[in-house]
Each structure stands twice: as C-alpha cells, then as structure tokens.
Write an enzyme that holds these catalytic residues in place. Sequence first.
Site, PDB file in Angstrom:
ATOM      1  CB  CYS A 112      -0.940  -0.013   1.205  1.00 44.61           C
ATOM      2  SG  CYS A 112      -2.060  -1.418   1.179  1.00 44.61           S
ATOM      3  CG  HIS A 246      -3.129   3.363   2.088  1.00 50.80           C
ATOM      4  ND1 HIS A 246      -3.708   3.004   0.889  1.00 50.80           N
ATOM      5  CD2 HIS A 246      -3.204   2.266   2.894  1.00 50.80           C
ATOM      6  CE1 HIS A 246      -4.097   1.747   0.961  1.00 50.80           C
ATOM      7  NE2 HIS A 246      -3.808   1.279   2.162  1.00 50.80           N
ATOM      8  CG  ASN A 276      -6.680  -0.949   1.426  1.00 52.07           C
ATOM      9  OD1 ASN A 276      -5.965  -0.523   0.513  1.00 52.07           O
ATOM     10  ND2 ASN A 276      -6.188  -1.461   2.547  1.00 52.07           N
TER      11      ASN A 276
HETATM   12  O1  UT7 Z   1      -3.802  -1.333   3.658  1.00 52.79           O
HETATM   13  C1  UT7 Z   1      -2.867  -1.822   4.561  1.00 52.79           C
HETATM   14  C2  UT7 Z   1      -3.169  -1.376   5.898  1.00 52.79           C
HETATM   15  N1  UT7 Z   1      -4.342  -2.043   6.425  1.00 52.79           N
HETATM   16  C3  UT7 Z   1      -5.004  -1.450   7.392  1.00 52.79           C
HETATM   17  O2  UT7 Z   1      -4.674  -0.359   7.755  1.00 52.79           O
HETATM   18  C4  UT7 Z   1      -6.153  -2.180   8.095  1.00 52.79           C
HETATM   19  C5  UT7 Z   1      -6.111  -1.870   9.558  1.00 52.79           C
HETATM   20  N2  UT7 Z   1      -7.150  -2.531  10.358  1.00 52.79           N
HETATM   21  C6  UT7 Z   1      -8.472  -2.250  10.247  1.00 52.79           C
HETATM   22  O3  UT7 Z   1      -8.870  -1.480   9.395  1.00 52.79           O
HETATM   23  C7  UT7 Z   1      -9.428  -2.872  11.247  1.00 52.79           C
HETATM   24  O4  UT7 Z   1      -8.697  -3.535  12.243  1.00 52.79           O
HETATM   25  C8  UT7 Z   1     -10.434  -3.868  10.613  1.00 52.79           C
HETATM   26  C9  UT7 Z   1     -11.449  -3.084   9.795  1.00 52.79           C
HETATM   27  C10 UT7 Z   1      -9.705  -4.852   9.733  1.00 52.79           C
HETATM   28  C11 UT7 Z   1     -11.211  -4.618  11.678  1.00 52.79           C
HETATM   29  O5  UT7 Z   1     -11.856  -3.719  12.572  1.00 52.79           O
HETATM   30  P1  UT7 Z   1     -11.746  -3.949  14.152  1.00 52.79           P
HETATM   31  O6  UT7 Z   1     -12.528  -2.897  14.793  1.00 52.79           O
HETATM   32  O7  UT7 Z   1     -10.285  -4.042  14.486  1.00 52.79           O
HETATM   33  O8  UT7 Z   1     -12.504  -5.312  14.342  1.00 52.79           O
HETATM   34  P2  UT7 Z   1     -11.971  -6.700  14.908  1.00 52.79           P
HETATM   35  O9  UT7 Z   1     -11.014  -7.342  13.972  1.00 52.79           O
HETATM   36  O10 UT7 Z   1     -11.514  -6.488  16.322  1.00 52.79           O
HETATM   37  O11 UT7 Z   1     -13.296  -7.550  14.959  1.00 52.79           O
HETATM   38  C12 UT7 Z   1     -14.384  -7.209  15.830  1.00 52.79           C
HETATM   39  C13 UT7 Z   1     -15.506  -8.208  15.638  1.00 52.79           C
HETATM   40  C14 UT7 Z   1     -15.051  -9.670  15.699  1.00 52.79           C
HETATM   41  O12 UT7 Z   1     -16.079 -10.407  16.335  1.00 52.79           O
HETATM   42  P3  UT7 Z   1     -15.927 -10.835  17.881  1.00 52.79           P
HETATM   43  O13 UT7 Z   1     -14.668 -11.645  17.936  1.00 52.79           O
HETATM   44  O14 UT7 Z   1     -15.827  -9.543  18.634  1.00 52.79           O
HETATM   45  O15 UT7 Z   1     -17.190 -11.579  18.128  1.00 52.79           O
HETATM   46  C15 UT7 Z   1     -14.981 -10.080  14.242  1.00 52.79           C
HETATM   47  O16 UT7 Z   1     -15.194 -11.456  14.054  1.00 52.79           O
HETATM   48  O17 UT7 Z   1     -16.084  -8.031  14.331  1.00 52.79           O
HETATM   49  C16 UT7 Z   1     -16.121  -9.307  13.654  1.00 52.79           C
HETATM   50  N3  UT7 Z   1     -15.997  -9.057  12.233  1.00 52.79           N
HETATM   51  C17 UT7 Z   1     -17.045  -8.778  11.437  1.00 52.79           C
HETATM   52  N4  UT7 Z   1     -18.365  -8.679  11.704  1.00 52.79           N
HETATM   53  C18 UT7 Z   1     -19.180  -8.359  10.668  1.00 52.79           C
HETATM   54  C19 UT7 Z   1     -14.843  -9.024  11.485  1.00 52.79           C
HETATM   55  N5  UT7 Z   1     -15.159  -8.739  10.212  1.00 52.79           N
HETATM   56  C20 UT7 Z   1     -16.510  -8.585  10.162  1.00 52.79           C
HETATM   57  C21 UT7 Z   1     -17.411  -8.252   9.129  1.00 52.79           C
HETATM   58  N6  UT7 Z   1     -18.728  -8.150   9.422  1.00 52.79           N
HETATM   59  N7  UT7 Z   1     -17.000  -8.020   7.860  1.00 52.79           N
END
Ligand code: UT7
Length: 319
Positions: A112, A246, A276
């Site tokens: 990225c 980005h 993204n």
């Molecule tokens: O381009 C390169 C750089 N990349 C980035 O900068 C990405 C950086 N990270 C992020 O943008 C975020 O961490 C994410 C968007 C990937 C995830 O958001 P988050 O707030 O960190 O969520 P999480 O991974 O902690 O997940 C929270 C909950 C989980 O459920 P439990 O374990 O709390 O029951 C996940 O299973 O959300 C669940 N979950 C979803 N639920 C509905 C994960 N993906 C989804 C989804 N829909 N698509």
Amino acid sequence: MRTVINNIATYLPSRVVTNDDLSKTLDTSHEWILTRTGIERRHLVSDGEFASDLGIVAAKRVIEQADFDPANLDAIIVSTTTADRHFPSCGARIQGEIGAVKAFAFDVGAACAGFIYSLTIADSLIKGANLKNILLVCCETLSRFVDWTDRSTCVLFGDGAGALLLQSSNDDHRGIISTKLYTDGSKEKYNSILAHNGPQNDHRGYTTMKGQSVFKYAIECMDQSVTEILTENDMTFDDVDWIIPHQANRRILESLCKMKNFPPEKMIITTNEHANTSSASIPLAMGYGIESGMIKRGHTILLTALGAGLVWGSAILRL
Ligand code: UT7
C-alpha cells in the site's frame, strides 16, 4: 531541477459492489462495514480483467489528456503487488500496449506504500539519471488475492488504477519537494498483512491480516513519517493545502486527526467510494480531489501511506 506531475488520470472497473451486496453471501452488514471502516462500496474487476488491464486504461487516459506522444516516454514505473503474473511485469505489458517504444519498464512491489516508493524512484531517475518523461502507473486487483468467504478481509478491498505523467522541469515552485521511505521487516509480529498465494505456499492461500495491530502501526508510522518529513523541510501543517493518506480505513484517518492533530479539514477521504485499493488509493484520491475542484495547480500536498512489510513513507509535492 524538479520532478513535476503534469497530468493524472484514473480508472475504476465498472462493477460496483455495495456492502448490502456482500451481506447477501457473507455474515456481515452495511452497518458493521461502514462504522468499522467507512467503506460503502467498492469497484471490482470482472472475469478476465487483471491489474495491467486497469493500468493500460489509466495510462492511455493520462497520455490522451496530456496530448503526449508515448514514444517520448523514457521509463514506465508500475506499482503493483497484485500483478497478473509473476513475470513478465505489468510494466512490460503496459509499455507494449501503449507504444512507448523508447521506455524501459519495471514493477515496484511495496504494497500500500507503493505509490510513495515509486514516486521516490521516479524523482531519483529524473534528478540523478537525467530522464525527462516518466509514466507512473499504480494498478491493483486486491479482490483477486482475498478469500471471498473471509469476512474479516474481503470486505476491505477494492480494485482500481491511477496514472501520472512525471516530467523534469526548471520551475522551482512546482514538483516533488521531498520524499521519505521506511521499512521494518525485522519482527515477525510486524508482518501482520500477508498474501499467502506464492511459491512458498504452493500458490495456495489468500491474504490474512491482524487488523488491530496494523491499525495501531498505521497511526504510529504515518504520524512518524509525516512529522519527520515536515520537520526536515522546515514546514508545518499550515504550509500544506491537502493531506492525501492511503485510504485503508476511515477510522485510521480520524484517529490521526484526533490523536496526532492532523487537520481534518485538509484531509481528502475516498474510503467510502473506493475501499482499500492498495497503492492505487492515493492516485485515485488525488484524481478525485482534482476533478472535484478541491486540489488546484500550485497547491502543496502531503502524502502518507503504510502497507504490508511493514513499509511506509511520506512525500510533499506542489502541483
Ligand atoms: O492497507 C494496509 C493497511 N491495512 C489497514 O490499515 C487495516 C487496519 N485494520 C483495520 O482497518 C481494522 O482492524 C479492521 C477493519 C480490519 C477490523 O476492525 P476492528 O474494529 O479491528 O474489528 P476486529 O477485527 O476487532 O473484529 C471485531 C468483531 C469480531 O467479532 P468478535 O470476535 O468480537 O465476536 C470479528 O469477528 O467483528 C467481527 N468481524 C465482522 N463482523 C461483521 C470481522 N469482520 C466482520 C465483518 N462483518 N466483515
């Protein structure tokens, strides 16, 4: 001698997929995706459409817009980590398709942060090797490198391309003022975004990401590189008209404003429309900013990005 951006063009594949579309086949919802990422929709390639196809359209558009003869290009730099094939490069294909008979062409793989890496290489070739005309193309198809049953990754990405005509100029008021690059691949825990589909894994597997750790590093690393590049150039946010980061996640950009005092009114955000698109995200956002009349000739723009590696960096330029 300065490296100036004389033209920019973009291309988004015609297929638009909304969050509601994804929720028909995945255990997800528009509300979850929007509140966690700011993404509302993304453009995705169709069957038979690959990264270089997107790059060719953007390249032809920028050449036409500039009324420039591609035979006068000295080099083509293509930023992509989602190339059609391991080789030949997307650069070679684009060179052949647009008739840039004199240009040498190659790909840059810096995930990225690839646009800022490629911009730095182009600037060095113009200043150090006396090249006059460089085509920089960012073309990405992350949709081909994710598992469409894994809701934690597939909802985040989109496809797209941007192309810029970079030329040498004696106009000291315009062009690339400074760039700064960083890599930290030394710690396993940092390698938290991995595309597994390479020879090491018998070409099987998809992208995995430790989202929360990448989120944290994105804020810290982009803040570090922005602070350092502004300080080294004796500048502050007051000297900058626009910040184009980005576009991985709107919450990361909002955190930069809240926690690190980036000025929100100067930040261009297209995460909602493009998702993204890896290294294509900054050119796509820059193209949007210009087309919508926000960015004008003479404006000073600060770019910053972080990607898998980890690799990150920033650049300052005057359009
Ligand atoms: O381009 C390169 C750089 N990349 C980035 O900068 C990405 C950086 N990270 C992020 O943008 C975020 O961490 C994410 C968007 C990937 C995830 O958001 P988050 O707030 O960190 O969520 P999480 O991974 O902690 O997940 C929270 C909950 C989980 O459920 P439990 O374990 O709390 O029951 C996940 O299973 O959300 C669940 N979950 C979803 N639920 C509905 C994960 N993906 C989804 C989804 N829909 N698509």
